[in-house]
Design an enzyme around this catalytic site. Structure first.
Site, PDB file in Angstrom:
ATOM      1  N   GLY A  45       0.810  -1.217   0.000  1.00 49.96           N
ATOM      2  CA  GLY A  45       0.000   0.000   0.000  1.00 49.96           C
ATOM      3  C   GLY A  45       0.840   1.262   0.000  1.00 49.96           C
ATOM      4  CB  CYS A  46       3.760   2.273   1.996  1.00 49.95           C
ATOM      5  SG  CYS A  46       2.927   2.189   3.596  1.00 49.95           S
ATOM      6  CB  THR A  47       5.067   0.390  -2.969  1.00 49.94           C
ATOM      7  OG1 THR A  47       6.043  -0.085  -2.032  1.00 49.94           O
ATOM      8  CG2 THR A  47       5.701   0.519  -4.346  1.00 49.94           C
TER       9      THR A  47
END
Length: 154
Positions: A45-47
């Protein structure tokens, strides 16, 4: 958790970016600051969130906005993440969680019944030291575009 809302004074921060350079809330003059908190470098998700902000950076530049991502990861981790994903925005290390605490995004979370402390994915639009908009518990996919579209209407 003390949530910050539009109209509040933005908590001042001082931290180091991926290049070990000192960065503060007032490092950017009159630019609008898009300050987003994310849990961890190199996670799915952060990527997605970081890549989407990076892909839109030129459009944010046109609107005189600077994008700053913050997570508890180390400066070294941020460097690797930027290189691996070819990110264009600045990433700040908040290893002490001091900034996350001041913005009310270091919170108790729960997964599979286990409670732990973590970052609540959140974004703040800041202009002249004032919070213009605050978004908590955002979804990573499509969020950067939503922020860009909102900025176009300011």
């Amino acid at each position: 958790m003390n949530k910050i809302k539009a109209g509040d004074k933005a908590p001042i921060f001082n931290a180091k970016n991926q290049d070990n350079k000192d960065i503060s809330l007032y490092s950017f003059g009159n630019k609008t600051i898009i300050l987003y908190f994310y849990p961890k470098d190199m996670t799915k998700g952060c990527t997605i969130e970081n890549k989407e902000f990076s892909e839109l950076i030129k459009e944010f530049d046109i609107l005189d906005a600077v994008i700053i991502g913050i997570s508890p990861d180390s400066i070294e981790s941020h460097k690797k993440f930027i290189t691996k994903e070819n990110l264009k925005q600045m990433l700040i290390s908040d290893s002490t969680k001091e900034i996350a605490n001041s913005y009310g995004v270091w919170v108790e979370k729960s997964m599979y019944g286990r409670k732990y402390m973590g970052i609540l994915r959140s974004t703040f639009i800041i202009k002249d030291g004032i919070i213009k908009e605050a978004f908590y518990n955002v979804k990573s996919s499509g969020h950067a575009e939503k922020i860009l579209n909102m900025l176009k209407n300011f």
